[in-house]
Each structure stands twice: as structure tokens, then as C-alpha cells.
Design a protein around this motif. Structure first.
Motif, PDB file in Angstrom:
ATOM      1  N   GLU A   1       0.651  13.967   4.705  1.00 12.63           N
ATOM      2  CA  GLU A   1      -0.371  13.460   3.785  1.00 12.63           C
ATOM      3  C   GLU A   1      -0.344  11.936   3.742  1.00 12.63           C
ATOM      4  O   GLU A   1      -1.394  11.284   3.735  1.00 12.63           O
ATOM      5  N   LEU A   2       0.850  11.383   3.737  1.00  9.45           N
ATOM      6  CA  LEU A   2       0.979   9.931   3.684  1.00  9.45           C
ATOM      7  C   LEU A   2       0.437   9.288   4.960  1.00  9.45           C
ATOM      8  O   LEU A   2      -0.108   8.190   4.914  1.00  9.45           O
TER       9      LEU A   2
ATOM     10  N   THR B   1      -3.187   8.945   4.102  1.00  5.53           N
ATOM     11  CA  THR B   1      -3.487   8.025   3.000  1.00  5.53           C
ATOM     12  C   THR B   1      -3.324   6.569   3.412  1.00  5.53           C
ATOM     13  O   THR B   1      -4.035   5.709   2.903  1.00  5.53           O
ATOM     14  N   MET B   2      -2.404   6.303   4.323  1.00  4.21           N
ATOM     15  CA  MET B   2      -2.190   4.925   4.760  1.00  4.21           C
ATOM     16  C   MET B   2      -3.381   4.387   5.560  1.00  4.21           C
ATOM     17  O   MET B   2      -3.528   3.184   5.718  1.00  4.21           O
TER      18      MET B   2
ATOM     19  N   LEU C   1       4.184  13.141  -2.237  1.00  4.66           N
ATOM     20  CA  LEU C   1       3.393  13.294  -1.021  1.00  4.66           C
ATOM     21  C   LEU C   1       4.256  13.742   0.145  1.00  4.66           C
ATOM     22  O   LEU C   1       5.383  13.272   0.323  1.00  4.66           O
TER      23      LEU C   1
ATOM     24  N   GLN D   1       2.542   1.683  -3.386  1.00  5.22           N
ATOM     25  CA  GLN D   1       1.562   2.148  -4.369  1.00  5.22           C
ATOM     26  C   GLN D   1       1.264   3.633  -4.211  1.00  5.22           C
ATOM     27  O   GLN D   1       1.180   4.360  -5.208  1.00  5.22           O
ATOM     28  N   TRP D   2       1.100   4.102  -2.986  1.00  7.63           N
ATOM     29  CA  TRP D   2       0.831   5.528  -2.775  1.00  7.63           C
ATOM     30  C   TRP D   2       1.999   6.383  -3.263  1.00  7.63           C
ATOM     31  O   TRP D   2       1.803   7.401  -3.920  1.00  7.63           O
ATOM     32  N   ILE D   3       3.210   5.959  -2.948  1.00  5.78           N
ATOM     33  CA  ILE D   3       4.384   6.732  -3.384  1.00  5.78           C
ATOM     34  C   ILE D   3       4.490   6.715  -4.908  1.00  5.78           C
ATOM     35  O   ILE D   3       4.740   7.742  -5.540  1.00  5.78           O
TER      36      ILE D   3
ATOM     37  N   HIS E   1      -8.770   2.933   3.053  1.00  2.40           N
ATOM     38  CA  HIS E   1      -8.970   1.739   2.235  1.00  2.40           C
ATOM     39  C   HIS E   1     -10.463   1.523   2.057  1.00  2.40           C
ATOM     40  O   HIS E   1     -11.290   2.087   2.778  1.00  2.40           O
TER      41      HIS E   1
ATOM     42  N   ALA F   1       0.971   8.386  -6.835  1.00  2.00           N
ATOM     43  CA  ALA F   1       0.483   9.730  -6.506  1.00  2.00           C
ATOM     44  C   ALA F   1       0.785  10.659  -7.686  1.00  2.00           C
ATOM     45  O   ALA F   1       1.809  10.519  -8.356  1.00  2.00           O
TER      46      ALA F   1
ATOM     47  N   LYS G   1       0.836  -1.204   0.000  1.00  2.67           N
ATOM     48  CA  LYS G   1       0.000   0.000   0.000  1.00  2.67           C
ATOM     49  C   LYS G   1       0.875   1.261   0.000  1.00  2.67           C
ATOM     50  O   LYS G   1       0.635   2.191  -0.763  1.00  2.67           O
ATOM     51  N   LEU G   2       1.899   1.279   0.841  1.00  2.00           N
ATOM     52  CA  LEU G   2       2.821   2.414   0.902  1.00  2.00           C
ATOM     53  C   LEU G   2       3.496   2.632  -0.445  1.00  2.00           C
ATOM     54  O   LEU G   2       3.527   3.753  -0.967  1.00  2.00           O
TER      55      LEU G   2
END
Length: 171
Positions: A114-115, A118-119, A110, A101-103, A122, A106, A98-99
Motif C-alpha cells: 500500500e505504501l 501512496t508514495m 499500512l 506523514q503517510w506512516i 501527490h 494513516a 511524505k513517507l
């Protein structure tokens, strides 16, 4: 006129040695060992490899691993950087994915704060507000806690910049 291109690899073993010994200085005081020299030798001049292995050694030390175990782990780390990356990614769990994917996905870099939010997000999140999320117990309390979480979840492959507190991949 034909141009000849030459690839020249700079010798940086001494820089790697200085870095490794500096990062493991508190470790060496408690447990004098050949681990810094072993890391430097196995790095084959690849600074990033040494950086990732030093992080693993420090994590093992924090977990209370003994000198023999730490040395055995260093000896089993693949010497090729791509194989080391693969090994790190293979041991990641769903939170790590998940981490990453966000990095990765985005639309802009980020910030740590913000992170942190976002973590928590879901599709099946039972919480209905940001306040509920903060009080859930799995919310990092500050940027420093989130910085450590990024390091742990990414197995050292992501970091927080010191100036703007942006989360990014290390390479």
C-alpha cells in the motif's frame, strides 16, 4: 505505608556489543577496526542509539566511505537519543517527509504494498492511472525494494515488520 520507587537501569553493554559486532561482522572482515567498540562505548547502554548508528555505518560502507570517514561520522553522532533523532530528521528531504506523514497520519497501519502506491500519489501527479505510475520508473518493483526505500527515506526511523509486512516507526 510509603512506597519507594526506584529506577534501575539494566547494564546491557555486552548485549549491545554482541549486536554491533554481529551486524558489522562482514564489515570487520574487510576492514578490521575499532568502530564496533567505539559504537558500543558511545551508546551508553542505549540499544536504539547503537542500532541507528550501525545503520549509518553500513550505509557509509555501501557508499564506499573509508575507515577514517566512518570513524569521524561515528564520533560526531550526538550521544543523546533525542539529538540523534533531530539530526536524522533535519537531513530528510521532501520524499522522506511524505513517507513519515503517510506512516504517521494513516488511519491504520499500512502494508508495504500500500505504501508503494501512496508514495506515488501527490496533488500535481501528471499520471492518470496506476499503470502509468508503475511504468514511470520511480515505482519500487517489489516489497523488498520498498522495504529498502523505507529504511533509506526514514534514515532508519521506520521499518517493515517481517510477519505482516506492516510499515511502522521503530520506537
Amino acid at each position: 505505608m510509603d512506597s519507594v520507587f526506584e529506577i534501575w537501569v539494566e547494564e546491557n553493554d555486552s548485549d549491545i556489543s554482541i549486536f554491533v559486532k554481529g551486524e558489522l561482522s562482514s564489515f570487520r572482515v574487510r576492514m578490521p577496526s575499532a568502530i564496533p567498540d567505539l559504537i558500543t562505548e558511545r551508546a551508553n547502554g542505549v540499544f536504539l542509539w547503537a542500532w541507528l548508528v550501525v545503520k549509518q555505518v553500513l550505509d557509509l560502507e555501501m557508499e564506499g566511505a573509508g575507515l577514517k570517514k566512518i570513524e569521524a561520522v561515528v564520533l560526531t553522532v550526538p550521544r543523546e537519543l533525542d539529538k540523534l533523532y533531530s539530526k536524522l530528521v533535519e537531513k530528510m528531504g521532501s520524499e522522506s517527509l511524505k513517507l513519515i506523514q503517510w506512516i504517521c497520519f494513516a488511519t491504520r497501519p499500512l502494508l508495504v504494498g500500500e505504501l508503494r502506491w501512496t508514495m506515488l500519489i501527490h496533488a500535481d501527479c501528471p499520471r492518470r492511472s496506476l499503470h502509468e505510475c508503475q511504468n514511470a520508473g520511480d515505482y519500487p518493483s517489489d516489497d523488498e525494494a520498498m522495504r529498502r526505500r523505507v529504511q533509506t527515506l526514514s534514515c532508519g526511523l521506520a521499518e517493515t515488520t517481517s510477519d505482516a509486512k506492516i510499515v511502522q516507526f521503530i520506537h
